[in-house]
Design an enzyme around this catalytic site. Structure first.
Site, PDB file in Angstrom:
ATOM      1  CD  GLU A   1      -2.422   1.845   0.278  1.00  0.00           C
ATOM      2  OE1 GLU A   1      -2.314   3.053  -0.013  1.00  0.00           O
ATOM      3  OE2 GLU A   1      -3.124   1.043  -0.366  1.00  0.00           O
TER       4      GLU A   1
ATOM      5  NE  ARG B   1      -8.010 -11.685  10.190  1.00  0.00           N
ATOM      6  CZ  ARG B   1      -9.146 -11.697   9.495  1.00  0.00           C
ATOM      7  NH1 ARG B   1      -9.655 -10.556   9.058  1.00  0.00           N
ATOM      8  NH2 ARG B   1      -9.763 -12.818   9.228  1.00  0.00           N
TER       9      ARG B   1
ATOM     10  CG  ASN C   1     -15.910  -3.677   1.004  1.00  0.00           C
ATOM     11  OD1 ASN C   1     -15.071  -4.059   1.808  1.00  0.00           O
ATOM     12  ND2 ASN C   1     -16.193  -2.396   0.839  1.00  0.00           N
TER      13      ASN C   1
ATOM     14  CB  CYS D   1     -18.204   6.453   0.236  1.00  0.00           C
ATOM     15  SG  CYS D   1     -17.993   5.336  -1.166  1.00  0.00           S
TER      16      CYS D   1
ATOM     17  NE  ARG E   1     -52.057   1.753 -10.405  1.00  0.00           N
ATOM     18  CZ  ARG E   1     -53.119   2.266  -9.781  1.00  0.00           C
ATOM     19  NH1 ARG E   1     -52.987   2.808  -8.590  1.00  0.00           N
ATOM     20  NH2 ARG E   1     -54.298   2.249 -10.347  1.00  0.00           N
TER      21      ARG E   1
ATOM     22  CG  ASP F   1     -13.042   2.330  -7.088  1.00  0.00           C
ATOM     23  OD1 ASP F   1     -14.028   1.578  -6.946  1.00  0.00           O
ATOM     24  OD2 ASP F   1     -12.846   3.337  -6.378  1.00  0.00           O
TER      25      ASP F   1
END
Length: 467
Positions: free
Chosen positions: A45, A82, A319, A55, A456, A297
């Site tokens: 990253e 993790r 995600n 967002c 309708r 993206d």
């Protein structure tokens, strides 16, 4: 006998490029399914943050979200706990497909190194469109895509004494940033090259947004092409210049939109679509490459309504892509069939929503269609707080298949688009929609929900063949 890379390392290595929604969702899901003894995961990253909500940036800038860290779903330390080798401030600058390796550069030191992979995930996101204009790189001019961008804008707003802001562009980011700046007490001008704001809507619905934004005190300049950003003697931005006028500015926000960040992929010879996004199959594998996936993206997605490929940069898709990629790398099987193009936004108390096709989308897809527009309210007309809304619906002329819905209204309007999104995904006709058993009580809806009223009317238009 020659050993494979995997045999040499005794376990597979997954390399992930990009530490936001798609990339880290893929890494996390793969880790859930395959332990560190079986799968090594290395993620790169280039920024300071991971797994954050882009967002939410306009609402952080505007003060609705008080702290930046509330937009961070999972910090780098949590990923590392993790057994994900997450390398921050490290940018991948080359993908060697033939050699199955990537070249990464430390953003701060400039040091470079190669890392081999057995599986590769490309989740490089999108970049704000920054037009090639005089003054566009001047201090006080901001794009807004990452938390770093948001912090830089906030720093400018704090340091700037003037209270005049110009937003260039009137798409989702543009109108949301206009609201953020209004909330911070700025005089806001929006300069838009289109004839109406929100090009994701048809012009007649965009006109409703224009009127509402002007009613909120935002100066709307439509059908205007920006030619330069004028700077002062100190080099800072002072005005936005168009062919016909000049608009004073102490800060400028670029809300023109984004493009897929796919320069790496293009240089590596990976397949790109008409919109510049990576092309994948249903499992999110890059087409023609067994061990390379892409999501978020930077990819194009299949439009279930038109049958065409589109670029729709949304965190919801990113995600989902990450979960699907991680499941497939982890030994499971999952697919992403496509989208119907649902989006919702707001500017102050005006809610704006759309799903499916606009008129020009239907025309481009070769579809014959009818359109109807109705006026209704969010609640029973006699119930306190009932607010007006306008619903536009497109249906296929011969079959009555729902093609698209657009909604502009006040509180309670926007999320009604989800009804239409489900109907589009299911391939329903407008006649079938009229029988939907929707929830009703006066505080929530008229007896006939606005979506059903539009359905309708669309049924009648289909039967009569009217446009």
């Amino acid at each position: 006998m020659n050993m494979s890379r995997t045999e040499e390392r005794s376990r597979e290595r997954l390399v992930v490029i990009g530490g936001d929604a798609a990339g880290m969702s893929a890494a996390s899901q793969a880790r859930r399914l395959r332990g560190p003894d079986e799968l090594e995961i290395v993620a790169f990253e280039r920024g300071h943050f991971t797994s954050f909500s882009a967002c939410g940036i306009p609402y952080w800038v505007g003060g609705d979200v008080p702290e930046r860290d509330r937009l961070i779903a999972r910090a780098p330390e949590e990923h590392r706990a993790r057994d994900i080798d997450l390398r921050m401030r490290t940018e991948v600058v080359e993908i060697d497909v033939e050699g199955a390796r990537v070249r990464a550069r430390d953003v701060d030191s400039g040091a470079e190194s190669w890392t081999s992979y057995d599986k590769l995930v490309i989740a490089t996101g999108a970049r704000p469109i920054r037009p090639d204009l005089p003054g566009v790189d001047a201090p006080g001019v901001h794009g807004v895509q990452t938390l770093d961008d948001g912090q830089a804008l906030l720093d400018t707003l704090t340091a700037t004494e003037g209270r005049r802001a110009v937003v260039v562009g009137a798409g989702y980011i543009g109108v949301e940033m206009a609201e953020a700046l209004i909330n911070r007490g700025y005089e806001v001008t929006v300069v838009n090259r289109g004839k109406e704001p929100m090009s994701t809507l048809d012009p007649d619905m965009g006109r409703l947004v224009h009127r509402a934004m002007e009613g909120m005190g935002i100066t709307m300049i439509d059908d205007a092409e920006v030619t330069a950003l004028r700077t002062g003697d100190d080099g800072r931005v002072r005005a936005v210049v168009t062919e016909d006028a000049e608009y004073p500015a102490d800060v400028v926000v670029l809300g023109i939109g984004v493009r897929p960040e796919t320069e790496l992929a293009k240089a590596a010879g990976l397949p790109l679509g008409d919109h510049g996004g990576l092309l994948t199959d249903l499992s999110m594998r890059v087409r023609g490459h067994e061990d390379i996936w892409a999501g978020g993206d930077c990819v194009e997605v299949h439009d279930l309504v038109s049958g065409l490929e589109r670029h729709i940069p949304l965190g919801t898709h990113a995600n989902k892509h990450g979960q699907i990629i991680g499941a497939n790398i982890g030994g499971g099987y999952a697919t992403f069939p496509g989208v119907v193009g649902t989006a919702v936004s707001k500017v102050c108390d005006l809610e704006i929503a759309r799903t499916g096709l606009r008129e020009k989308d239907a025309h481009r897809a070769g579809l014959q269609y009818v359109t109807v527009t109705i006026e209704s309210t969010s609640r029973a007309g006699y119930y306190p707080g009932a607010a007006p809304m306008t619903v536009k619906m497109l249906a296929e002329r011969r079959t009555g298949r729902l093609l698209g819905v657009q909604i502009v209204g006040r509180e309670g309007a926007g999320k009604r688009v989800d009804i239409a999104a489900v109907a589009l995904t299911a391939g329903m006709t407008v006649e079938q929609m009229t029988s939907l058993d929707l929830g009703y009580a006066p505080p929530f809806s008229p007896v006939w929900d606005p979506i059903l009223v539009a359905a309708r009317k669309a049924v009648a238009a289909v039967r009569s063949g009217a446009s």
